[in-house]
Design a protein around this motif. Structure first.
Motif, PDB file in Angstrom:
ATOM      1  N   VAL A  55       1.220  -1.827  -0.390  1.00 28.69           N
ATOM      2  CA  VAL A  55      -0.257  -0.308  -0.119  1.00 28.69           C
ATOM      3  C   VAL A  55       1.346   1.765   0.079  1.00 28.69           C
ATOM      4  CG1 VAL A  55      -1.831   1.406   1.231  1.00 28.69           C
ATOM      5  CG2 VAL A  55      -1.819  -1.098   1.023  1.00 28.69           C
ATOM      6  N   LEU A  56       0.461   2.221  -0.738  1.00 25.69           N
ATOM      7  CA  LEU A  56       1.555   2.993  -0.731  1.00 25.69           C
ATOM      8  C   LEU A  56       0.327   5.195  -0.596  1.00 25.69           C
ATOM      9  CD1 LEU A  56       3.375   3.016  -4.049  1.00 25.69           C
ATOM     10  CD2 LEU A  56       4.510   2.572  -1.771  1.00 25.69           C
ATOM     11  N   LEU A  57       0.700   4.975   0.070  1.00 22.55           N
ATOM     12  CA  LEU A  57      -0.069   6.596   0.069  1.00 22.55           C
ATOM     13  C   LEU A  57       0.925   8.444  -0.592  1.00 22.55           C
ATOM     14  CD1 LEU A  57      -0.511   4.764   2.843  1.00 22.55           C
ATOM     15  CD2 LEU A  57      -1.533   7.151   3.631  1.00 22.55           C
ATOM     16  N   GLY A  58      -0.691   8.553  -0.781  1.00 19.84           N
ATOM     17  CA  GLY A  58      -0.186   9.787  -1.850  1.00 19.84           C
ATOM     18  C   GLY A  58       0.401  10.834  -0.923  1.00 19.84           C
ATOM     19  N   PRO A  59       1.579  11.716  -0.506  1.00 21.99           N
ATOM     20  CA  PRO A  59       1.847  12.535   0.046  1.00 21.99           C
ATOM     21  C   PRO A  59       0.683  13.429   0.835  1.00 21.99           C
ATOM     22  CG  PRO A  59       3.552  12.641  -1.824  1.00 21.99           C
ATOM     23  CD  PRO A  59       1.858  12.030  -2.169  1.00 21.99           C
ATOM     24  N   GLN A  60      -0.283  13.749  -0.144  1.00 19.48           N
ATOM     25  CA  GLN A  60      -1.393  14.302   0.777  1.00 19.48           C
ATOM     26  C   GLN A  60      -2.128  13.633   1.642  1.00 19.48           C
ATOM     27  OE1 GLN A  60      -1.589  13.024  -2.149  1.00 19.48           O
ATOM     28  NE2 GLN A  60      -3.352  12.829  -2.707  1.00 19.48           N
ATOM     29  N   VAL A  61      -1.722  12.298   1.656  1.00 19.39           N
ATOM     30  CA  VAL A  61      -2.917  11.354   2.695  1.00 19.39           C
ATOM     31  C   VAL A  61      -1.927  11.105   3.703  1.00 19.39           C
ATOM     32  CG1 VAL A  61      -4.962  11.182   1.725  1.00 19.39           C
ATOM     33  CG2 VAL A  61      -3.193   9.948   1.573  1.00 19.39           C
ATOM     34  N   ARG A  62      -0.756  11.526   4.324  1.00 17.14           N
ATOM     35  CA  ARG A  62       0.435  10.766   4.864  1.00 17.14           C
ATOM     36  C   ARG A  62       0.159  11.088   5.991  1.00 17.14           C
ATOM     37  NH1 ARG A  62       4.190  13.932   3.186  1.00 17.14           N
ATOM     38  NH2 ARG A  62       5.410  12.218   3.551  1.00 17.14           N
ATOM     39  N   TYR A  63      -0.792  12.472   6.436  1.00 18.33           N
ATOM     40  CA  TYR A  63      -1.797  11.944   7.979  1.00 18.33           C
ATOM     41  C   TYR A  63      -2.060  10.897   8.366  1.00 18.33           C
ATOM     42  CZ  TYR A  63      -5.378  14.125   6.043  1.00 18.33           C
ATOM     43  OH  TYR A  63      -6.879  14.171   5.232  1.00 18.33           O
ATOM     44  N   GLN A  64      -2.863  10.408   7.523  1.00 23.71           N
ATOM     45  CA  GLN A  64      -4.126   8.786   7.487  1.00 23.71           C
ATOM     46  C   GLN A  64      -2.875   7.117   7.695  1.00 23.71           C
ATOM     47  OE1 GLN A  64      -6.731  10.691   4.296  1.00 23.71           O
ATOM     48  NE2 GLN A  64      -8.095   9.915   5.755  1.00 23.71           N
ATOM     49  N   LYS A  65      -1.411   7.172   7.568  1.00 22.86           N
ATOM     50  CA  LYS A  65      -1.108   6.848   7.479  1.00 22.86           C
ATOM     51  C   LYS A  65      -1.456   5.149   8.639  1.00 22.86           C
ATOM     52  CE  LYS A  65       3.090   4.146   7.656  1.00 22.86           C
ATOM     53  NZ  LYS A  65       4.236   4.454   7.533  1.00 22.86           N
ATOM     54  N   SER A  66      -1.438   6.213  10.193  1.00 22.74           N
ATOM     55  CA  SER A  66      -1.594   5.220  10.856  1.00 22.74           C
ATOM     56  C   SER A  66      -3.732   4.879  10.443  1.00 22.74           C
ATOM     57  CB  SER A  66      -1.822   5.608  12.379  1.00 22.74           C
ATOM     58  OG  SER A  66      -3.472   6.477  12.706  1.00 22.74           O
ATOM     59  N   GLN A  67      -4.184   5.183   9.749  1.00 23.02           N
ATOM     60  CA  GLN A  67      -5.690   4.706   9.714  1.00 23.02           C
ATOM     61  C   GLN A  67      -5.731   3.456   8.966  1.00 23.02           C
ATOM     62  OE1 GLN A  67      -8.086   7.715   8.939  1.00 23.02           O
ATOM     63  NE2 GLN A  67     -10.007   6.436   8.424  1.00 23.02           N
ATOM     64  N   VAL A  68      -4.538   3.704   8.257  1.00 21.51           N
ATOM     65  CA  VAL A  68      -4.297   2.453   6.498  1.00 21.51           C
ATOM     66  C   VAL A  68      -4.182   1.521   7.870  1.00 21.51           C
ATOM     67  CG1 VAL A  68      -3.534   2.882   4.896  1.00 21.51           C
ATOM     68  CG2 VAL A  68      -4.494   4.589   5.118  1.00 21.51           C
TER      69      VAL A  68
END
Length: 101
Positions: A52-65
């Protein structure tokens, strides 16, 4: 076949990156399925992906992912420069490195 999930906000720029990644995968003969979904839809494919790769604009949601994706599946934020320049080769190369670790 490898499966890659890109987590994004609205999906416009991420869809462009998905296309660049697919073009590169085709050019090197890799069979890869790439999904670009907002975080609200991650759970629909979480059990089917290898990375799973997160776009930089949603990095703050990493823990949710991380709470959605099964343990053992690599999760990483896409390099901001590679994302901004739509460098499909670099992003796919990094995804494959994570899968093969």
């Amino acid at each position: 076949m490898k499966n890659i999930l890109l987590v994004c906000a609205a999906g416009m720029s991420t869809s462009l990156l998905v296309n660049k990644m697919k073009e590169y995968a085709d050019s090197i003969g890799e069979q890869i399925e790439i999904f670009a979904l907002p975080i609200s839809e991650c759970s629909t494919v979480a059990n089917k992906v290898d990375v799973v790769l997160l776009g930089p604009q949603v990095r703050y949601q990493k823990s949710q992912v991380e709470s959605i994706v099964p343990a053992g599946i690599p999760i990483e934020v896409i390099n901001m420069r590679d994302y901004g320049t739509m460098n499909g080769k670099a992003v796919l190369d990094r995804a494959l490195q994570l899968v093969n670790q």
